[in-house]
Design a protein around this motif. Structure first.
Motif, PDB file in Angstrom:
ATOM      1  N   HIS A 171       0.870  -1.176   0.000  1.00 51.18           N
ATOM      2  CA  HIS A 171       0.000   0.000   0.000  1.00 51.18           C
ATOM      3  C   HIS A 171       0.904   1.223   0.000  1.00 51.18           C
ATOM      4  O   HIS A 171       1.660   1.437   0.944  1.00 51.18           O
ATOM      5  CB  HIS A 171      -0.909   0.007   1.238  1.00 51.18           C
ATOM      6  CG  HIS A 171      -1.781   1.222   1.314  1.00 51.18           C
ATOM      7  ND1 HIS A 171      -2.918   1.352   0.569  1.00 51.18           N
ATOM      8  CD2 HIS A 171      -1.655   2.363   2.032  1.00 51.18           C
ATOM      9  CE1 HIS A 171      -3.479   2.520   0.835  1.00 51.18           C
ATOM     10  NE2 HIS A 171      -2.727   3.151   1.712  1.00 51.18           N
ATOM     11  N   GLU A 172       0.868   1.982  -1.063  1.00 49.35           N
ATOM     12  CA  GLU A 172       1.687   3.188  -1.192  1.00 49.35           C
ATOM     13  C   GLU A 172       0.791   4.333  -1.631  1.00 49.35           C
ATOM     14  O   GLU A 172      -0.217   4.125  -2.304  1.00 49.35           O
ATOM     15  CB  GLU A 172       2.793   2.989  -2.234  1.00 49.35           C
ATOM     16  CG  GLU A 172       3.847   1.994  -1.859  1.00 49.35           C
ATOM     17  CD  GLU A 172       4.859   2.546  -0.864  1.00 49.35           C
ATOM     18  OE1 GLU A 172       4.825   3.746  -0.536  1.00 49.35           O
ATOM     19  OE2 GLU A 172       5.691   1.742  -0.409  1.00 49.35           O
ATOM     20  N   LEU A 173       1.155   5.539  -1.268  1.00 48.29           N
ATOM     21  CA  LEU A 173       0.416   6.726  -1.674  1.00 48.29           C
ATOM     22  C   LEU A 173       1.278   7.572  -2.595  1.00 48.29           C
ATOM     23  O   LEU A 173       2.502   7.606  -2.459  1.00 48.29           O
ATOM     24  CB  LEU A 173       0.032   7.565  -0.447  1.00 48.29           C
ATOM     25  CG  LEU A 173      -0.908   6.899   0.551  1.00 48.29           C
ATOM     26  CD1 LEU A 173      -1.117   7.808   1.755  1.00 48.29           C
ATOM     27  CD2 LEU A 173      -2.237   6.573  -0.100  1.00 48.29           C
ATOM     28  N   ALA A 174       0.626   8.242  -3.550  1.00 45.90           N
ATOM     29  CA  ALA A 174       1.305   9.179  -4.436  1.00 45.90           C
ATOM     30  C   ALA A 174       0.433  10.417  -4.535  1.00 45.90           C
ATOM     31  O   ALA A 174      -0.794  10.336  -4.463  1.00 45.90           O
ATOM     32  CB  ALA A 174       1.512   8.565  -5.820  1.00 45.90           C
ATOM     33  N   THR A 175       1.053  11.573  -4.673  1.00 44.91           N
ATOM     34  CA  THR A 175       0.329  12.832  -4.755  1.00 44.91           C
ATOM     35  C   THR A 175       0.195  13.273  -6.204  1.00 44.91           C
ATOM     36  O   THR A 175       1.174  13.269  -6.952  1.00 44.91           O
ATOM     37  CB  THR A 175       1.063  13.921  -3.953  1.00 44.91           C
ATOM     38  OG1 THR A 175       1.183  13.475  -2.601  1.00 44.91           O
ATOM     39  CG2 THR A 175       0.304  15.231  -3.978  1.00 44.91           C
ATOM     40  N   LEU A 176      -1.010  13.655  -6.598  1.00 44.16           N
ATOM     41  CA  LEU A 176      -1.287  14.126  -7.942  1.00 44.16           C
ATOM     42  C   LEU A 176      -0.887  15.592  -8.058  1.00 44.16           C
ATOM     43  O   LEU A 176      -1.282  16.412  -7.232  1.00 44.16           O
ATOM     44  CB  LEU A 176      -2.779  13.956  -8.240  1.00 44.16           C
ATOM     45  CG  LEU A 176      -3.256  14.210  -9.652  1.00 44.16           C
ATOM     46  CD1 LEU A 176      -2.707  13.143 -10.587  1.00 44.16           C
ATOM     47  CD2 LEU A 176      -4.768  14.204  -9.697  1.00 44.16           C
ATOM     48  N   THR A 177      -0.091  15.923  -9.084  1.00 39.34           N
ATOM     49  CA  THR A 177       0.318  17.316  -9.287  1.00 39.34           C
ATOM     50  C   THR A 177      -0.767  18.065 -10.052  1.00 39.34           C
ATOM     51  O   THR A 177      -1.732  17.470 -10.550  1.00 39.34           O
ATOM     52  CB  THR A 177       1.630  17.401 -10.094  1.00 39.34           C
ATOM     53  OG1 THR A 177       1.375  16.988 -11.437  1.00 39.34           O
ATOM     54  CG2 THR A 177       2.726  16.564  -9.461  1.00 39.34           C
ATOM     55  N   SER A 178      -0.605  19.378 -10.189  1.00 44.61           N
ATOM     56  CA  SER A 178      -1.565  20.190 -10.929  1.00 44.61           C
ATOM     57  C   SER A 178      -1.610  19.805 -12.407  1.00 44.61           C
ATOM     58  O   SER A 178      -2.580  20.090 -13.100  1.00 44.61           O
ATOM     59  CB  SER A 178      -1.218  21.677 -10.788  1.00 44.61           C
ATOM     60  OG  SER A 178       0.068  21.929 -11.322  1.00 44.61           O
ATOM     61  N   LYS A 179      -0.568  19.135 -12.901  1.00 41.98           N
ATOM     62  CA  LYS A 179      -0.531  18.673 -14.288  1.00 41.98           C
ATOM     63  C   LYS A 179      -1.078  17.258 -14.432  1.00 41.98           C
ATOM     64  O   LYS A 179      -0.977  16.651 -15.492  1.00 41.98           O
ATOM     65  CB  LYS A 179       0.903  18.719 -14.821  1.00 41.98           C
ATOM     66  CG  LYS A 179       1.447  20.120 -14.964  1.00 41.98           C
ATOM     67  CD  LYS A 179       2.836  20.072 -15.568  1.00 41.98           C
ATOM     68  CE  LYS A 179       3.385  21.459 -15.767  1.00 41.98           C
ATOM     69  NZ  LYS A 179       4.686  21.430 -16.446  1.00 41.98           N
TER      70      LYS A 179
END
Length: 104
Positions: free
Chosen positions: A4-12
């Motif tokens: 289980h890993e999290l990633a952050t979505l950028t404005s692009k």
């Protein structure tokens, strides 16, 4: 081994795949990944060939889902197997003996 890993979505609309996910997928800089929607979830996998036939890819995805669900997988009729191989431009002798052990 669950992960289980999290990633952050950028404005692009971009994300960075966590290192553990990249390692498990076996992708590095310039590597390609595929995103498939299955039963309301997104499945991320390594994309081995960017020119993959979508029909064969869809068939293999269904086959994978059946195997993972423990459903019995039938042997393909020989004429269908030969047609798939011909369309995939692979030259395989289906009558040739298999070298070594085979795991299913």
């Amino acid at each position: 081994m669950p992960i289980h890993e999290l990633a952050t979505l950028t404005s692009k609309g971009q994300i960075t795949l966590p290192k553990s996910v990249r390692q498990l997928l076996g992708v590095d800089t310039g590597g390609k990944v595929a995103f498939d929607l299955r039963d309301g979830e997104i499945v991320v996998s390594r994309a081995d060939d960017e020119h993959e036939d979508p029909a064969i890819g869809a068939f293999l995805s269904l086959l994978t889902a059946d195997i993972e669900a423990g459903r019995h997988v039938q042997v393909l009729p020989e004429d269908l197997a030969r047609a798939l191989l011909k369309n995939a431009e692979l030259h395989v002798d289906l009558d040739a003996p298999i070298d070594g052990d085979v795991e299913l």
